[in-house]
Structures are given as C-alpha cells and as structure tokens.
Scaffold this motif. Structure first.
Motif, PDB file in Angstrom:
ATOM      1  N   GLY A 181       0.794  -1.224   0.000  1.00  0.00           N
ATOM      2  CA  GLY A 181       0.000   0.000   0.000  1.00  0.00           C
ATOM      3  C   GLY A 181       0.825   1.270   0.000  1.00  0.00           C
ATOM      4  N   GLY A 182       2.152   1.154   0.023  1.00  0.00           N
ATOM      5  CA  GLY A 182       3.013   2.323  -0.084  1.00  0.00           C
ATOM      6  C   GLY A 182       3.826   2.671   1.141  1.00  0.00           C
ATOM      7  N   ILE A 183       3.588   1.993   2.277  1.00  0.00           N
ATOM      8  CA  ILE A 183       4.372   2.270   3.485  1.00  0.00           C
ATOM      9  C   ILE A 183       5.787   1.734   3.320  1.00  0.00           C
ATOM     10  N   ARG A 184       6.759   2.528   3.709  1.00  0.00           N
ATOM     11  CA  ARG A 184       8.158   2.113   3.611  1.00  0.00           C
ATOM     12  C   ARG A 184       8.871   2.132   4.965  1.00  0.00           C
ATOM     13  N   ASN A 185       8.375   2.885   5.920  1.00  0.00           N
ATOM     14  CA  ASN A 185       9.020   2.977   7.230  1.00  0.00           C
ATOM     15  C   ASN A 185       8.141   2.322   8.292  1.00  0.00           C
ATOM     16  N   PHE A 186       8.738   1.420   9.058  1.00  0.00           N
ATOM     17  CA  PHE A 186       8.018   0.651  10.061  1.00  0.00           C
ATOM     18  C   PHE A 186       8.748   0.713  11.399  1.00  0.00           C
ATOM     19  N   ALA A 187       7.981   0.769  12.480  1.00  0.00           N
ATOM     20  CA  ALA A 187       8.519   0.611  13.833  1.00  0.00           C
ATOM     21  C   ALA A 187       7.756  -0.530  14.495  1.00  0.00           C
ATOM     22  N   LEU A 188       8.475  -1.543  14.927  1.00  0.00           N
ATOM     23  CA  LEU A 188       7.865  -2.713  15.557  1.00  0.00           C
ATOM     24  C   LEU A 188       8.316  -2.778  17.008  1.00  0.00           C
ATOM     25  N   LEU A 189       7.362  -2.752  17.920  1.00  0.00           N
ATOM     26  CA  LEU A 189       7.658  -2.824  19.351  1.00  0.00           C
ATOM     27  C   LEU A 189       7.494  -4.265  19.812  1.00  0.00           C
ATOM     28  N   ASN A 190       8.454  -4.744  20.588  1.00  0.00           N
ATOM     29  CA  ASN A 190       8.343  -6.113  21.074  1.00  0.00           C
ATOM     30  C   ASN A 190       7.476  -6.193  22.332  1.00  0.00           C
ATOM     31  N   ILE A 191       7.315  -7.379  22.869  1.00  0.00           N
ATOM     32  CA  ILE A 191       6.464  -7.570  24.041  1.00  0.00           C
ATOM     33  C   ILE A 191       7.238  -7.188  25.303  1.00  0.00           C
ATOM     34  N   PRO A 192       6.640  -6.388  26.170  1.00  0.00           N
ATOM     35  CA  PRO A 192       7.307  -5.996  27.416  1.00  0.00           C
ATOM     36  C   PRO A 192       7.251  -7.131  28.439  1.00  0.00           C
TER      37      PRO A 192
END
Length: 299
Positions: A181-192
């Motif tokens: 869909g066009g997104i190029r930048n991602f931030a993935l947070l892990n489980i605390p």
C-alpha cells in the motif's frame, strides 16, 4: 540503489544502542503516524470521527476524553504531542483486546478488530492518500505494538509454539500489505515483561509466560531479515520495550509511584492503571524509546 539490509534494520536493544546505520534523514513538514495494536496502544479513535489536526493530533476523542487504559495518554499520544519534532498526525487503529488475527489466536470476543482488521481499515480509508491525509512514503510511519494478547491467550495451551509462529507469519504478511500500500518505514515494538505486572507477578506459571515472550521477541528480529529481503525499499526499526519497563519498575519513586505494584486509575500516582495495564509514566518512557530509536529520521 537500495540500502544494505543491515542499514535498514535499526534495533534498540537491551544495551540501548543501535547496531546499524540510521534510517534516512527526516523530511520537513507534517508527518503521518499509523499505529496498530491492542489496549497498550488504543485511544478510542474512530476513522469515521474527527481526523487528526493541529488542535488534536489524535483526531478523536478529544485529548481530555481519550478512551485509554492508562488514565491519559498512551505512547502514540506522547509521540504526537510531546516527542514530535514537527506536526505529527497519529491515526491510532489499535483496539483493546486485539491479537494479530482472530482466526489464529482469538481475542476475548470475536467482535474485537484484530491487526488484520485494523490494517483493512487503513487500506480502505488511507491507502489512497485522501485529501485529509496526503501522506508519502517519506513522511509516513507504520508502528505496531502487538503480541501481549497473542502470548497471553496461548502460553498455557498445548501447541503454543506452533500457534505463535503461525501468528507471526500472519503479522509479517500484514506488514507486506502495508508495504504494498506504499508504506516504507516501520517501527515494531516487542512484548514488554508482562510477568512483572501486578496481575502476573508471582503466579505459578510465570516461567511459561516468560518463555513465550522470549520466543515472540526473538522471532521478530529473525522475520525482519526475511521481510527486508522481499521488500527491498523497507526500513524497519525494532524497539525494545523491555528496557523502559524494567527501568521504571526498578525505580518507581522516581516516576511518582510509592512502589512497583500499586494500582490507580488516575494513571499517575501509581505505575499501573490497573493490574495488567501500565499508567502514563511507563507509556511515556516507551514513547521516548520509540522517539530515540527514530531520532534523526521520523522524530
């Protein structure tokens, strides 16, 4: 030429340092933050309501009437109102109780929109870059904090490892949908470390929970590498939420709480909003971790 794979992964590890080059330099002007997750993220936003604006970068509800489980702002709210370096519109699709996909790990109710449903809402309403959100690949960031309910609803059941791996396969397929869909930048947070919440602290099966969290978090990095191979223009920032949680829990008085286990729905006088959900101090340090990991690129 696309950047090297390792230059496109920016982890924030327990030792709090990056192992790779920074993401591309930040663009000026308005930025768009698309956020997916569960109750650790949700704000009560509805895509049919008021859209994010300079007066309220979260759109709806109003900032003083957010429907959160923190007693106030959750981490994307802090990002959009306190850690932003320019006007940041945050579309928070997260819903309390969500898992990656209800067909793999069901939420407490089949009516809870999973990440799969949340991404579908984004695709329907925002992929086309409507006039109210004319985002670009350079000024948009998709952030995902999911897994707490997936692990919580699986760790004490048989076949848990296979189920979570299937769940993670679906997670990264949905990232692929956003990429298409066009997104190029991602931030993935892990489980605390949810084993340290008042609800879980001291329970007899907590070791199984920790093991499941470890599995999930380790698989995130493994799968990122594969995702970047198939998505050559993507940049992914992995954000460790274990470190900020542990920092606050180890020194509650510095964050306005008498101890590490008290609960208060005001979200300020204790670390915990309720026995399983962090108050505003923990959300703020998580937001700071995200902003630090993306410093010089999105923040």
């Amino acid at each position: 030429m696309a950047p090297s794979m390792f230059a496109r992964i920016l982890p924030l590890l327990l030792i709090s340092r990056a192992l790779s080059a920074p993401l591309p330099a930040a663009v000026n002007g308005t930025k768009y933050l698309f956020v997916f997750g569960d109750s650790y993220t949700s704000t009560g936003f509805s895509i049919t309501g008021a859209k994010p604006s300079a007066a309220n970068p979260l759109g709806n509800p109003s900032l003083n009437k957010l429907n959160t489980m923190s007693g106030g702002l959750t981490w994307p709210g802090f990002l959009a109102t306190q850690f932003n370096t320019s006007l940041t519109y945050a579309y928070v699709f997260a819903v309390a109780g969500a898992t990656v996909d209800n067909s793999i790990v069901p939420a407490y109710s089949s009516s809870v929109p999973s990440i799969s449903d949340q991404v579908k809402t984004w695709t329907t309403n925002l992929q086309s870059r409507p006039s109210y959100a004319p985002w670009t690949a350079e000024d948009a960031l998709a952030a995902v904090w999911i897994g707490v309910n997936d692990v919580g609803n699986s760790y004490s059941q048989s076949g848990e490892e296979a189920r979570l791996n299937k769940d993670l396969d679906r997670y990264f397929a949905l990232l692929g949908t956003l990429y298409t869909g066009g997104i190029r930048n991602f931030a993935l947070l892990n489980i605390p470390p949810t084993q340290k919440t008042p609800q879980m602290k001291g329970q007899s099966n907590v070791a199984s929970l920790v093991s499941a969290i470890t599995l999930w978090n380790s698989q995130l990095l493994t799968r990122v590498t594969a995702f970047l191979t198939s998505s050559p223009e993507a940049n992914i920032t992995l954000v460790d939420t274990q470190e900020p949680w542990n920092t606050v829990i180890a020194d509650p008085k510095s964050y306005g709480a008498p101890d590490a286990t008290c609960v208060n729905a005001n979200g300020k006088s204790c670390l915990w909003y309720n026995s399983y959900h962090p108050g505003q101090a923990i959300h703020k340090v998580v937001a700071q971790a995200v902003a630090s990991a993306l410093k010089g690129s999105f923040f």
